[in-house]
Design an enzyme around this catalytic site. Structure first.
Site, mmCIF file in Angstrom:
data_model
loop_
_atom_site.group_PDB
_atom_site.id
_atom_site.type_symbol
_atom_site.label_atom_id
_atom_site.label_comp_id
_atom_site.label_asym_id
_atom_site.label_seq_id
_atom_site.Cartn_x
_atom_site.Cartn_y
_atom_site.Cartn_z
ATOM 1 N N GLU A 292 54.733 56.922 46.400
ATOM 2 C CA GLU A 292 54.555 55.519 46.927
ATOM 3 C C GLU A 292 55.624 55.135 47.853
ATOM 4 O O GLU A 292 56.759 55.112 47.831
ATOM 5 C CB GLU A 292 54.370 54.706 45.708
ATOM 6 C CG GLU A 292 54.444 53.236 45.995
ATOM 7 C CD GLU A 292 53.092 52.760 46.992
ATOM 8 O OE1 GLU A 292 53.630 52.009 47.751
ATOM 9 O OE2 GLU A 292 52.018 52.929 46.368
ATOM 10 N N LYS B 77 56.201 49.575 46.645
ATOM 11 C CA LYS B 77 56.342 49.400 45.163
ATOM 12 C C LYS B 77 55.098 49.915 44.244
ATOM 13 O O LYS B 77 54.190 49.774 44.704
ATOM 14 C CB LYS B 77 56.651 47.929 44.965
ATOM 15 C CG LYS B 77 57.899 47.302 45.210
ATOM 16 C CD LYS B 77 57.902 45.969 44.917
ATOM 17 C CE LYS B 77 59.145 45.415 45.110
ATOM 18 N NZ LYS B 77 59.045 43.996 45.193
ATOM 19 N N GLY C 236 51.415 48.676 43.872
ATOM 20 C CA GLY C 236 50.478 48.474 45.056
ATOM 21 C C GLY C 236 50.128 46.807 45.588
ATOM 22 O O GLY C 236 50.795 45.966 44.963
ATOM 23 N N THR D 193 45.775 55.663 49.352
ATOM 24 C CA THR D 193 46.688 55.059 50.081
ATOM 25 C C THR D 193 46.347 53.664 50.210
ATOM 26 O O THR D 193 47.256 52.693 50.992
ATOM 27 C CB THR D 193 46.904 55.591 51.600
ATOM 28 O OG1 THR D 193 45.469 55.889 52.219
ATOM 29 C CG2 THR D 193 47.726 56.785 51.282
ATOM 30 N N ILE E 71 38.601 36.610 49.557
ATOM 31 C CA ILE E 71 39.901 36.054 49.780
ATOM 32 C C ILE E 71 40.107 34.682 50.146
ATOM 33 O O ILE E 71 41.015 33.833 50.061
ATOM 34 C CB ILE E 71 40.751 36.944 50.579
ATOM 35 C CG1 ILE E 71 40.945 38.477 49.816
ATOM 36 C CG2 ILE E 71 42.039 36.769 50.920
ATOM 37 C CD1 ILE E 71 41.227 39.523 50.627
ATOM 38 N N GLY E 72 39.201 34.371 51.410
ATOM 39 C CA GLY E 72 39.349 33.028 51.985
ATOM 40 C C GLY E 72 39.060 31.979 51.038
ATOM 41 O O GLY E 72 39.411 30.871 51.155
ATOM 42 N N HIS F 299 29.567 29.046 19.120
ATOM 43 C CA HIS F 299 29.364 27.776 19.422
ATOM 44 C C HIS F 299 30.697 27.080 19.090
ATOM 45 O O HIS F 299 31.272 27.327 17.905
ATOM 46 C CB HIS F 299 28.333 26.944 18.935
ATOM 47 C CG HIS F 299 27.938 25.688 19.025
ATOM 48 N ND1 HIS F 299 27.290 25.276 20.351
ATOM 49 C CD2 HIS F 299 28.309 24.555 18.221
ATOM 50 C CE1 HIS F 299 27.500 23.917 20.215
ATOM 51 N NE2 HIS F 299 27.773 23.612 19.294
#
Length: 458
Positions: A34, A37, A40, A138, A179-180, A435
């Site tokens: 890696e 870190k 990822g 990757t 993401i937006g 419930h």
């Protein structure tokens, strides 16, 4: 390194570390490489920190609205340094735990940028690491649009947004996907004025259209602006921030522009093409068993075309480790992977949309049912609006579940079981749902679709 490992993994994100841990568990010798870190994007710049930010926003909203339920509270200020410290603390705890797991599994962990130099070898820090099997993991990077350069200050991507030392007074979000909309939701909760610009005709365009409609309705109520069907044209820097021009010549101004147009595969300069790996637009092409065209070379996670989700990469990693160990696991069905968007309201879905079902089975062979959360006690307590939509094959199993509402992401587990185990509505209707929970909404929806609605709300 003189040792030949059973598995050499390039990338220590969700896909890579899951491969490593499962392979080690199955008694294989493992090297994990890696460059940044362990954990990822998901752990350090994606899922975990963004959800922590969204939770901070949720607490801010609850404080503002506390008077509605008879709690007198005052929101004095958003202390962004404190929010970042909380967020970083969550990440640090998980990171430490993950490092401990890799160490305990006796995985050879190598820090550095690796590249594939042979079908059975990766070079890192000037040394060659050989493996009987190679796993490419990757990951991905934040994409931009042609001609739009990120400067990390006024024109930023999600990773920059997570390290801001302030809440922007105003922001334009380019991209109305997951993401937006998550950043727009979090920033609005923290006090920013936000407008989303999306080229497609609706927000979260990958979801069922009914979900998009409900999200847009709620965003309007929350004061989150959005322009759909409006492709981006250009951005200019101004004295106070940015000026964005969109289709039709309309201009918008704000303190910063967040570019959230998706993620691209991080495969450049990794040696894949040079070694003859079949690629397409930067993605690594695999078969359903995640094998590339090279013998004993596999790929997992965001570099494999499909949903770019941490839990997909994680599941693929486990699958590949078990395959290498000779266990012959069942291939992963892409449509059966649960998907959650952590906006306010949350969106959760699994399986296929109504349109996809009609395309697959024929328009007359599909039935749907929308159960409105207005009839659900827990949703009423939470003050949320939304629904559970079921898509089924006529006289057959449920093939899609699409939900929207506060905290509804927590219900995706049962939805996932229903779709992946091909349950019939009557089978789910026979299960007792506690419930008062939002989980009951799933039970009620299936009761209705099984022909015995008790609290029918269309």
């Amino acid at each position: 390194m003189s040792e030949t490992f059973d598995v050499v993994i390039l990338g220590g994100g969700s896909g890579g570390y899951a491969t490593a841990l499962r392979a080690a568990q199955l008694g294989l010798s493992v090297a994990l490489i890696e460059k940044d870190k362990l954990g990822g994007t998901c752990l350090h710049r994606g899922c975990i920190p963004t959800k922590a930010l969204l939770h901070a926003g949720e607490v801010a909203d609850q404080t503002r609205e506390a008077a509605h339920i008879g709690i007198k509270a005052e929101l004095i200020q958003i202390d962004m340094a404190g929010v970042n410290s909380y967020k970083d603390g969550v990440v640090a705890g998980l990171y430490k735990g993950l490092q401990g797991l890799v160490k305990a599994a006796k995985i050879t962990y190598i820090e550095g940028k690796g590249a594939l130099v042979a079908p059975n070898a990766v070079e890192v820090n000037g040394q060659r690491v050989t493996g009987r099997n190679i796993v490419l993991a990757t990951g991905s990077y934040s994409k931009s649009v042609p001609g739009l350069e990120l400067d990390g200050e006024r024109v930023i991507a999600s990773e920059h947004a997570l390290t801001l030392d302030r809440v922007p007074a105003s922001a334009i979000v380019l991209g109305g996907g997951v993401i937006g909309v998550e950043f727009a939701s979090a920033w609005k909760s923290l006090g920013a004025d936000v407008t989303i610009v999306e080229a497609l005709p609706r927000l979260v365009a990958a979801e069922d259209p009914d979900i998009s409609k409900q999200l847009e309705r709620t965003f309007r109520k929350r004061g989150i602006g959005f322009k759909v069907g409006k492709p981006f044209e250009k951005v200019e820097k101004t004295e106070t921030g940015v000026k964005v021009t969109i289709a039709g010549g309309e201009t918008l101004e704000a303190e910063l522009l967040l570019v959230a147009v998706g993620r691209g595969p991080a495969t450049a300069n990794c040696g894949f093409e040079a070694q003859g790996v079949t690629m397409e637009r930067g993605f690594v092409i695999t078969d359903e068993r995640l094998r590339t065209n090279l013998p004993n070379v596999y790929a997992v996670g965001d570099i494999v075309p499909g949903l770019q989700l941490a839990h997909r990469g994680f599941a693929q990693g486990i699958f590949v480790a078990e395959t290498i160990a000779g266990q012959n696991p069942a291939p992963i069905v892409e449509s059966g992977i649960p998907r959650v968007t952590y906006t306010d309201p949350e969106i959760a879905s699994v399986g296929i949309t109504e349109a996809q079902a009609k395309e697959k089975f024929g328009a007359d062979a599909v039935e749907t049912y929308n159960y409105n959360l207005g009839g659900n006690g827990k949703s009423k307590i939470l003050g949320t609006q939304g629904f559970v939509k079921l898509v089924r094959q006529k006289d057959g199993p449920v093939v899609g579940i699409h939900m929207i509402g506060a905290r509804i992401g927590e219900q995706v587990g049962e939805a996932s079981l229903i779709v992946n185990w091909e349950a019939f509505p009557a089978e789910v209707a026979a299960l007792i749902h506690a419930h008062p929970t939002q989980n009951e909404a799933l039970g009620e929806a299936h009761l209705a679709l099984a022909g015995k609605p008790l609290h029918a709300h269309n």
